[in-house]
Design a protein around this motif. Structure first.
Motif: not given
Length: 181
Positions: A27, A89, A93
């Motif tokens: 990512q 995720p 965040t």
């Protein structure tokens, strides 16, 4: 912390860390598993904090059993547990939150350190408060040198520049200009 020795628990723990490292790397998150055995966990935490790493991910033996991991923010020390399946995720965040929190804190500190002055009488007290001063200026070399000299020689007792009258400007002139004389 990765347990010492070459046990099955250590290998399973390191494999889980490497898996998370690969997922975060995919990512675009730079990350590294610190599997060094010659340092204590506290030493390693400090090492990475001193390097400026904003977010630490911890996976221990109990975390491995429960399928969780712990995220620790460097800038405020906040700790949050998260399911390992949701770690990527959550990390993205959290990194955005850290960025926004630090940016807002930096802007607030910057804005708090800036003051506006429209007259020479306002300059000395603001300098004593160690503020960055925004003021109108005529942009001549003579006035620049005069301002440098006057602010360098501020009297600590009166708050007025040495040899300068208390009313340094008149209507319509730039507050910090050759008109200060």
């Amino acid at each position: 912390p990765i347990p010492g020795g070459r046990s099955a628990a250590r290998e399973a723990l390191e494999a889980a860390c490497r898996e998370l490292e690969a997922s975060l790397g995919a990512q675009g998150v730079r990350c590294e598993v610190d599997a060094r055995q010659n340092y204590t966990p506290g030493w390693k935490y400090n090492w990475w904090e001193m390097k400026g790493v904003p977010l630490r991910v911890e996976i221990g033996p109990r975390d491995l059993e429960r399928g969780t991991c712990r995220f620790v923010r460097r800038h405020n020390g906040a700790k949050t547990d998260c399911e390992r399946a949701e770690a990527v995720p959550f990390a993205l965040t959290e990194l955005d939150r850290i960025h926004n929190d630090m940016l807002q804190a930096a802007k607030a500190k910057r804005d708090d350190g800036i003051a506006r002055a429209t007259s020479w009488a306002e300059v000395a007290p603001l300098l004593k408060q160690r503020k960055l001063i925004l003021a109108p200026w005529c942009e001549t070399e003579e006035s620049e040198e005069a301002i440098k000299e006057a602010t360098r020689n501020l009297s600590s007792s009166s708050g007025q520049p040495s040899g300068q009258p208390s009313e340094a400007t008149s209507e319509g002139r730039a507050a910090l200009s050759g008109a200060m004389k």
